[in-house]
Design an enzyme around this catalytic site. Structure first.
Site, PDB file in Angstrom:
ATOM      1  CB  CYS A  68      17.037 -15.719 -64.478  1.00  0.00           C
ATOM      2  SG  CYS A  68      16.349 -17.246 -63.587  1.00  0.00           S
ATOM      3  CG  ASP A  69      16.363 -11.388 -62.858  1.00  0.00           C
ATOM      4  OD1 ASP A  69      16.241 -12.508 -62.205  1.00  0.00           O
ATOM      5  OD2 ASP A  69      16.113 -10.588 -62.387  1.00  0.00           O
ATOM      6  CE  LYS A  70      18.857  -7.321 -64.947  1.00  0.00           C
ATOM      7  NZ  LYS A  70      18.367  -8.298 -64.022  1.00  0.00           N
TER       8      LYS A  70
ATOM      9  CB  SER B  34      15.015  -7.123 -56.782  1.00  0.00           C
ATOM     10  OG  SER B  34      14.559  -8.232 -56.992  1.00  0.00           O
TER      11      SER B  34
END
Length: 550
Positions: free
Chosen positions: A119-121, A466
């Site tokens: 996920c993400d970071k 986002s």
């Protein structure tokens, strides 16, 4: 072997004793040691199953003659941390992830690395660490979540955020809100649309650091477990051939990733993360290059939240390799670039042709330029970023009065209480990397606008968005307000002009008036402590990837 530093020779007797305390045998001492960086946690639906992926990776390593050593790193769920103080720590976590992996693998020198993010970071943080270490390395993500279902329609996480606005406007009932909550996220995995997590997993495949299928094979599929095992086996080949990260992450590889980004219509956060990874690798990449690539590359896919097409559909249509293959027809992809499994061209030969529906043919693209655009003007001298592939046609050019807020919470309250009108331009400032600090995502206000039917409202911020955001949402405005950027000087009712096709954004106030306002401006002082205080003192502009000062 690099791991001989901890296991070879008489002076390493204490080291071997400690390794034997963990069950390492004499025969294993002679084999390559492989780090397996697992970001599993009980906090994140995209990571809850990563122990299964990790065990498959370790089995693959053992199959191919290596000895796996697993360790963990942190991760923040952007959905759960959204719209409160927790989001200040999301982007911040990227640097901590990179630092923690560097610490572990410099203190305990092993021979190769398998990274397991989702996920993400976590994905860019691990990529940044891989660049610093420059070892034989490979990635395998946990895979995307399946789409949910609500009232006969497939849905994703973004629908739940928009439901907050719809509920405030009286458009849905308590029962419908509950039903949506129960069904939006039906499986483990990274959220089902082309949000930031899936964007980065897809780009990790496109840039060559993961095997084909990494970005799109569903989290719950047996094929995902097989991919993980194959990844464990493949790292041993990379080790034997001494293929390091610097051999793969060249300037050409970054161009391949950027073109994929534009064709897929990825999250605007990819601008921050690809820039940061390129910085770690010593590859030149700035907003000018991203803008140039965006103007030259057609958008071939339009996925949720910009449509009702989900990552599972992209996987069924051939996935990332089919997108690259279609781009390569116009020589937009460097097929000679090296990947973890041969050259790009070798992988493309096995990929299906674009289906013309989920993956458009290059002759009939969704748009002739890319899904991300870089805007400039007196409101963003260093640049701003918009996911233009998710902007309604009627909002590509817009002019309206500024509605100014100094934090996300105030803007959200104004939207949900009905104080924002069609045609307004909502400005949210002091949310940049330094001013936030942490460059929070503004999904809650953009989703509230969509849910309340305010599609004719634009939103501009020095924060970010986002991947689940859609609409005329322009972020990463640089210089940010806390650094004295023009966004700090905007007043309620000022006219703001947005022209995405011509890449321009302007505050329609004279230079003389702006200079007068600047004389009376001082940045608000925030009482910071702990990691946020240190982060704010070290972080650079969003236009530079929000990396730390050199």
């Amino acid at each position: 072997m690099r791991s001989d530093l901890i296991k070879a020779g008489p002076q390493r007797t204490p080291h071997r004793a400690l390794l034997k305390a963990m069950g390492v045998t004499d025969s294993e001492m002679k084999r390559p040691f492989v780090a397996v960086v697992n970001s599993k946690s009980d906090y994140i639906p995209g990571h809850i199953h990563l122990n299964d992926i990790c065990e498959a990776v370790k089995a693959g390593i053992r199959n191919a003659g290596g000895v796996p050593f697993e360790f963990s790193t942190i991760g923040v769920c952007d959905g759960i941390s959204m719209n409160h103080q927790g989001m200040k720590y999301s982007l911040c976590s990227r640097e901590l992830i990179a630092d923690s992996i560097e610490v572990m693998l410099m203190a305990h020198p092993l021979d190769a690395v398998v990274f397991i993010p989702n996920c993400d970071k976590i994905v860019p943080g691990m990529l940044m660490a891989a660049c610093r270490l420059d070892l034989p390395s490979i990635f395998v993500s946990g895979g995307p979540m399946s789409a949910g279902k609500f009232q006969g329609k497939r849905i994703g996480l973004s629908d739940t955020f928009e439901a907050g606005g719809a509920y405030a406007a009286g458009k849905i009932t308590d029962e419908e809100l509950k039903d949506l909550e129960e069904n939006a996220c039906p499986t483990c995995g990274s959220c089902s649309g082309m949000y930031t997590a899936n964007s980065m997993n897809c780009l990790t495949e496109a840039i060559g650091m993961a095997l084909p299928g990494n970005g799109t094979i569903p989290a719950t599929s047996a094929a995902r477990r097989r991919l993980a095992k194959e990844t464990g086996e493949r790292i041993m080949e990379l080790y034997k051939q001494d293929i390091k990260v610097s051999d793969i992450l060249t300037g050409d590889a970054f161009l391949n990733a950027l073109r994929s980004d534009m064709a897929l219509g990825c999250s605007s956060n990819t601008v921050l993360h690809l820039t940061a990874v390129a910085h770690e690798m010593g590859v030149d990449m700035d907003l000018n290059l991203i803008d140039r690539v965006g103007r030259q590359t057609p958008q071939l896919c339009k996925l949720s939240p910009a449509s009702d097409v989900f990552i599972e559909d992209l996987n069924a249509a051939g996935g990332i390799q089919s997108v690259l293959k279609e781009l390569s027809r116009e020589r937009l992809i460097d097929e000679e670039a090296l990947t973890v499994s041969g050259k790009v061209g070798d992988r493309l030969q096995k990929a299906p042709e674009a289906d013309g529906d989920v993956i458009h043919k290059i002759e009939t693209p969704i748009r002739k330029d890319g899904g991300i655009a870089i805007l400039r003007g007196n409101l963003a001298e260093e640049g701003a970023v918009v996911k233009q592939g998710a902007v309604l046609p009627e909002m590509m050019v817009h002019e309206g009065p500024a509605r100014v807020f100094d934090c996300e919470e105030d803007a959200s309250d104004a939207i949900l209480s009905g104080r924002i009108n069609p045609g307004d331009v909502v400005v949210i400032r002091y949310e940049g990397p330094k001013g936030g600090p942490g460059m929070r995502e503004m999904l809650n206000p953009t989703a509230a606008l969509a849910g309340m039917g305010l599609d004719g409202v634009a939103l501009i911020t020095d924060g970010r968005f986002s991947g689940a955001t859609k609409g005329a949402a322009i972020g990463h405005v640089s210089p940010e307000a806390a650094a004295g950027g023009t966004i700090a000087l905007v007043k309620e009712g000022d006219t703001i002009s947005i022209d995405i096709p011509n890449r321009h954004m302007e505050l329609k106030v004279s230079d003389e008036e702006l200079e007068e306002r600047r004389k009376n401006w001082t940045a608000p002082q925030k009482q910071l402590s702990g990691y946020l205080k240190r982060y704010a003192s070290l972080v650079t502009s969003g236009s530079k990837g929000a990396v730390f000062k050199d």
